[in-house]
Each structure stands twice: as structure tokens, then as C-alpha cells.
Design a protein around this motif. Structure first.
Motif, mmCIF file in Angstrom:
data_model
loop_
_atom_site.group_PDB
_atom_site.id
_atom_site.type_symbol
_atom_site.label_atom_id
_atom_site.label_comp_id
_atom_site.label_asym_id
_atom_site.label_seq_id
_atom_site.Cartn_x
_atom_site.Cartn_y
_atom_site.Cartn_z
ATOM 1 N N ARG A 250 0.828 -1.206 0.000
ATOM 2 C CA ARG A 250 0.000 0.000 0.000
ATOM 3 C C ARG A 250 0.867 1.263 0.000
ATOM 4 N NH1 ARG A 250 -5.454 -0.911 1.270
ATOM 5 N NH2 ARG A 250 -5.915 -3.120 1.643
ATOM 6 N N ARG A 251 1.992 1.208 0.680
ATOM 7 C CA ARG A 251 2.923 2.340 0.646
ATOM 8 C C ARG A 251 3.423 2.571 -0.780
ATOM 9 N NH1 ARG A 251 6.989 4.294 4.564
ATOM 10 N NH2 ARG A 251 8.694 5.308 3.423
ATOM 11 N N VAL A 252 3.746 1.477 -1.479
ATOM 12 C CA VAL A 252 4.259 1.572 -2.842
ATOM 13 C C VAL A 252 3.200 2.114 -3.797
ATOM 14 C CG1 VAL A 252 4.968 0.151 -4.809
ATOM 15 C CG2 VAL A 252 6.117 -0.100 -2.603
ATOM 16 N N LEU A 253 1.945 1.701 -3.619
ATOM 17 C CA LEU A 253 0.877 2.223 -4.470
ATOM 18 C C LEU A 253 0.782 3.742 -4.376
ATOM 19 C CD1 LEU A 253 -2.023 -0.361 -3.917
ATOM 20 C CD2 LEU A 253 -0.572 -0.103 -5.941
ATOM 21 N N ASP A 254 1.060 4.261 -3.212
ATOM 22 C CA ASP A 254 1.010 5.714 -3.005
ATOM 23 C C ASP A 254 2.258 6.417 -3.527
ATOM 24 O OD1 ASP A 254 -0.477 7.928 -1.885
ATOM 25 O OD2 ASP A 254 1.058 8.040 -0.332
ATOM 26 N N PHE A 255 3.310 5.647 -3.783
ATOM 27 C CA PHE A 255 4.612 6.220 -4.163
ATOM 28 C C PHE A 255 4.850 6.222 -5.669
ATOM 29 C CE2 PHE A 255 9.070 5.248 -5.245
ATOM 30 C CZ PHE A 255 9.694 6.405 -4.781
ATOM 31 N N VAL A 256 4.382 5.193 -6.348
ATOM 32 C CA VAL A 256 4.748 4.993 -7.765
ATOM 33 C C VAL A 256 4.117 6.052 -8.662
ATOM 34 C CG1 VAL A 256 4.411 3.445 -9.736
ATOM 35 C CG2 VAL A 256 5.211 2.532 -7.561
ATOM 36 N N LYS A 257 4.911 6.556 -9.569
ATOM 37 C CA LYS A 257 4.464 7.479 -10.605
ATOM 38 C C LYS A 257 5.494 7.447 -11.723
ATOM 39 C CE LYS A 257 6.611 11.504 -8.347
ATOM 40 N NZ LYS A 257 7.180 10.738 -7.232
ATOM 41 N N PRO A 258 5.168 7.947 -12.912
ATOM 42 C CA PRO A 258 6.146 7.951 -14.001
ATOM 43 C C PRO A 258 7.441 8.648 -13.592
ATOM 44 C CG PRO A 258 3.974 8.453 -14.853
ATOM 45 C CD PRO A 258 3.844 8.455 -13.359
ATOM 46 N N ILE B 97 1.264 -3.536 -11.345
ATOM 47 C CA ILE B 97 0.541 -2.269 -11.289
ATOM 48 C C ILE B 97 0.962 -1.358 -12.439
ATOM 49 C CG2 ILE B 97 0.330 -2.447 -8.776
ATOM 50 C CD1 ILE B 97 2.507 -0.267 -8.554
ATOM 51 N N PRO B 98 0.100 -0.415 -12.826
ATOM 52 C CA PRO B 98 0.452 0.532 -13.891
ATOM 53 C C PRO B 98 1.268 1.705 -13.336
ATOM 54 C CG PRO B 98 -1.827 0.858 -13.240
ATOM 55 C CD PRO B 98 -1.300 -0.283 -12.398
ATOM 56 N N VAL B 99 2.316 2.079 -14.022
ATOM 57 C CA VAL B 99 3.176 3.172 -13.562
ATOM 58 C C VAL B 99 2.376 4.450 -13.369
ATOM 59 C CG1 VAL B 99 5.135 4.645 -14.190
ATOM 60 C CG2 VAL B 99 5.251 2.179 -14.608
ATOM 61 N N ASN B 100 1.460 4.730 -14.291
ATOM 62 C CA ASN B 100 0.707 5.992 -14.221
ATOM 63 C C ASN B 100 -0.618 5.871 -13.480
ATOM 64 O OD1 ASN B 100 -1.001 4.679 -16.005
ATOM 65 N ND2 ASN B 100 -0.354 5.848 -17.807
ATOM 66 N N GLY B 101 -0.890 4.706 -12.912
ATOM 67 C CA GLY B 101 -2.100 4.543 -12.120
ATOM 68 C C GLY B 101 -3.314 4.081 -12.893
ATOM 69 N N MET C 269 -4.179 4.175 -6.334
ATOM 70 C CA MET C 269 -3.106 4.942 -6.968
ATOM 71 C C MET C 269 -3.563 6.345 -7.383
ATOM 72 S SD MET C 269 -1.055 2.109 -9.254
ATOM 73 C CE MET C 269 0.404 3.153 -9.441
ATOM 74 N N ASN C 270 -4.863 6.574 -7.386
ATOM 75 C CA ASN C 270 -5.384 7.870 -7.843
ATOM 76 C C ASN C 270 -6.242 8.574 -6.796
ATOM 77 O OD1 ASN C 270 -4.714 8.085 -10.950
ATOM 78 N ND2 ASN C 270 -5.327 5.960 -10.603
ATOM 79 N N LYS C 271 -6.114 8.129 -5.552
ATOM 80 C CA LYS C 271 -6.957 8.722 -4.515
ATOM 81 C C LYS C 271 -6.597 10.192 -4.291
ATOM 82 C CE LYS C 271 -3.939 7.144 -0.786
ATOM 83 N NZ LYS C 271 -3.761 6.243 0.364
#
Length: 430
Positions: A199-207, A279-283, A428-430
Motif C-alpha cells: 500500500r505504501r508503494v501504491l502511493d509512491f509509484v508514478k512515471p 501495477i500501472p506506472v501511471n495509475g 493509486m489515484n486517490k
């Protein structure tokens, strides 16, 4: 160790089960792992041999366990040898097990210093006929180095050539495959830590983030929740890297539009979690990515339902292959001719799903278990189908850890870890 103390009753039960399987007038010996050198005066972090941990809970180097249920001296039916500690060692290396602490941790009343091993062992050898050695007979083992156990076996056979020798591995294969309730709690803890980290990673990942940055996020959360770190070398594979099954470089930048396949798990009290998520890099998944993802998730769910008492591992994998074939046909990755003309030894689906679906998990990521015997309650298996499409630039694997129940569906130890497309995108988009 970072983990909370474990009730010694677990180890008492494990020893009792093992000794019940031993031959009359026999003893069994279990050695700790070596401390491995890296050069000069440096060493790798110590990792305890899982068998001596399973039977004693002693999580320290230079430790020997001897089990001798028929010993005429009751004090020598369970004996632990540990390195003698002193104030100097405490200052330089930290606290080591005292005799009193060793008894508290293991439930073993007779504890000697390791310097007394030869003398005490000679006495016990004069009273027994058979010695159980702890050889590594895991079906995936490929160890080339000589271990502490190997050296002990050589020495003992040379000194006591008239004894009979037996193997502890067949006993441990069965015992360790069926988890005690306390073990399931420790596995759940490892999975819960992995959940928090994901869950931490979902909040962290972005392009633009790097694979190694994602690895660092996992490790940070693992350590702060009392894990010793990764249960195995983590895979953080973005884009086409996901099509390398054991990609561990984790050194590429994650690009907009790509997927990231992450195969990671926390270790807690030497018990391993093993999770895969993609998971998708851009959410946001593309339509095609979502289509393949949902196919993998469908196979995972249907394969999980097959894990019930009596299932045979080999037949299970054949059935999962049929499920995957159907999905690959629907995805347009296979056609009917591919299936009709397939090689029975390497079915058509293997082009896109080339590894197994499940393995035992526990104290080892690929844990002990007899694959030719029917599955039974309290076996713990991974379920990890995948589809890998190099020509489309992505691969998807999804993996949970599940416990076989006496009746009904298996219990998913990772049931709280997000996996559905909508869950992933929402978080990822919250």
C-alpha cells in the motif's frame, strides 16, 4: 532479532513430533548455519538454518541441537550447545544466549557450552546405534559449498564408523509441510507486513521513479514493522523487464504507460511471505493491459479453489494449464491450431506461462513438502499464474499465499492485499 518472542511450546511440539518418528536407540543432530565471509574481516548477516530453528527456536550462530529420546540419561534426551558468552562478547557483538535464556527460548532444559560438545557427544554416541544427519534434500537444492552440517557429518563418520546412519530430511519434509497454528500466525504476520508495504508503494509509484526506489520503499516499511527485510531477492520489473522471470537488477526507470511486476515478500521470525502484484506506472491500466490482467487473476482464483485436501500437485498443474490455455485463446495469443499441434511435454500455453503455479511456503520461500503425496490441511501454498508477452512489452504475475483447510475454500493469507483492477487504480489515484 527484531521479531517478538515466540512461545517455546511451538518448538517443544515440533521436537516431540520429530522424535516420535525416530528409530529406537537413535539420536539426531542439527547444526546452525555458518557465518559467511565476504572478504577481509567482513561477513554477511547471519541467517539461521531453518531446521534447527524449527526444532528449537535458537536463532544464533555456532549452535548444535541433539535429540536422543531413548537416552538412558533423561537430561540428554534434548540437548542444546551454544557458544559461551562473556562480558567482552557482549560489548563487541551484543547479547548472546546464556544457558538460562537458551532454555527460555527453546524449552530445552539441558544447555551446554559448545566447547563441551565433543566430550558430551562421545558419551551419547556410546549409548546409541543410529545417528540422523540433516542433509539438504529439497527438490530444488543446488548448493555447491560445504556447510557446517557437511563438515560435522564427515567428522562424525570418521570418528564413529561402526554406527548406523539415517536421514532427518524425510521426517522434516512431512512435518514442516503441515503448519502448526502458531506458524500460521507468523506467516500471517509476514503477509500483513507485506500488505502495508504494498500500500505504501501504491502511493509512491508514478512515471519517472526508478525500480530501486520502489525496492527501497518496500524495505523501509518492512524494517519499521519488525521484519528482517526481504524473504528473497526482490523483483521490481517495469516494462519488458517483467518478461525476465528472475529479473533482480531493479535499476531501470519506470515509464508512463508501462506496467511494473513486483515479486516481493517480507520475512518475519524466519517465516516468508511471497507476493506478486502488477501495477500501472501511471495509475491506469490500458484496455489491453486490463484484459490480460483480469485473465491472470481469473486463473489465480480458479486455481486457488483447487487447493483442497487430496489434490495431487502434478495433476493440479495440468488442470491449471487447461485454464490458462482457455484464457490465452480468448486473448488471441493462441489459436486452436497451436493447441491441437502442441507438444505434450511442453504445451502451447507454456509460451506465455512457463513456470509452475504453486509451491510450498513457510520457513523457506520454497518450503519443504512432498509433491508426490496428496495435499492436506494446513499445507501452505503460493498461487502465482502469469502471462508474459515480450512482443507487447509487458508481463503480468499475481500471487497469493493460501492455507489448505479441512473443508471448504483455502484461507488466503493475503486476502487484504489489493488485487482487483479497480482497487489498484483507486488507491493509486486517490
Amino acid at each position: 532479532m527484531k521479531y517478538d518472542p515466540i512461545d517455546s511450546n511451538l518448538f517443544k511440539k515440533n521436537r516431540k513430533k520429530f522424535m516420535a518418528q525416530m528409530k529406537p536407540s537413535s539420536l539426531a543432530v542439527f547444526n546452525s548455519n555458518d557465518v559467511f565471509k565476504t572478504g577481509a574481516d567482513s561477513t554477511m548477516p547471519f541467517k539461521q538454518h531453518r531446521d534447527i530453528f524449527y526444532l528449537s527456536g535458537a536463532d544464533q550462530e555456532d549452535t548444535v541441537l541433539v535429540l536422543f529420546p531413548d537416552c538412558p540419561d533423561p537430561a540428554h534426551r534434548e540437548v542444546l550447545f551454544v557458544t559461551e558468552t562473556n562480558d567482552h562478547i557482549a560489548v563487541w557483538e551484543g547479547e548472546k544466549l546464556t544457558k538460562e535464556k537458551a532454555t527460555e527460548v527453546t524449552g530445552i532444559e539441558t544447555v551446554y557450552w559448545l566447547k563441551d560438545l565433543d566430550k558430551k557427544f562421545f558419551e551419547m554416541m556410546t549409548q546409541c546405534d543410529t545417528v540422523y544427519f540433516n542433509t539438504n534434500e529439497h527438490y530444488r537444492q543446488a548448493v555447491e559449498m560445504e556447510t557446517r552440517e557437511d563438515r560435522f557429518i564427515k567428522k562424525t563418520k570418521a570418528q564413529y564408523p561402526a554406527h548406523n546412519y539415517a536421514k532427518s530430511a524425510p521426517i522434516l519434509q512431512r512435518l514442516r509441510a503441515v503448519k502448526e497454528p502458531e506458524e500460521l500466525e507468523l506467516l500471517q504476520k509476514a503477509c500483513d507486513i507485506t500488505n502495508h508495504s504494498f500500500r505504501r508503494v501504491l502511493d509512491f509509484v508514478k512515471p519517472g521513479v526508478w525500480e530501486y526506489e520502489i525496492e527501497a520503499e518496500y524495505l523501509h516499511e518492512f524494517i519499521r514493522r519488525r521484519s528482517d527485510g526481504f524473504a528473497y531477492t526482490p523483483i521490481i520489473a517495469s516494462g519488458n523487464n517483467a518478461n525476465v522471470l528472475h529479473y533482480i537488477e531493479n535499476n531501470q526507470q519506470c515509464k508512463d504507460g508501462d506496467l511494473i511486476l513486483m515479486d516481493v515478500g517480507a520475512v518475519y521470525a524466519n517465516y516468508s511471505a511471497d507476493m506478486s502484484r502488477t501495477i500501472p506506472v501511471n495509475g491506469r491500466f490500458t484496455d489491453r493491459q486490463k484484459q490480460v490482467y483480469n485473465a491472470v487473476n481469473k486463473v489465480k482464483n480458479e486455481a486457488t479453489a483447487m487447493l483442497v485436501p487430496g489434490t495431487l500437485w502434478k495433476e493440479y498443474h495440468v488442470e491449471v494449464g487447461k485454464l490458462m490455455t482457455s484464457e490465452l485463446l480468448d486473448l488471441g495469443l493462441l489459436d486452436k491450431a497451436d493447441v491441437q499441434n502442441e507438444n505434450p511435454d511442453w504445451p502451447a500455453y507454456k509460451k506465455y506461462f512457463m513456470h509452475g503455479t504453486s509451491h510450498h511456503i513457510g520457513l523457506d520461500t520454497h518450503d519443504y513438502g512432498l509433491l508426490w503425496e496428496p495435499m492436506q490441511a494446513n499445507n501452505v501454498f503460493t498461487v502465482e499464474p502469469g502471462i508474459y508477452i515480450p512482443q507487447e512489452g509487458f508481463g503480468i504475475r499475481l500471487e497469493d499465499d493460501v492455507v489448505i483447510q479441512e473443508s471448504g475454500a483455502p484461507k488466503n493469507l493475503m486476502g487484504d492485499i489489493p488485487i482487483e483492477v479497480e482497487e489498484i487504480e483507486d488507491l493509486m489515484n486517490k
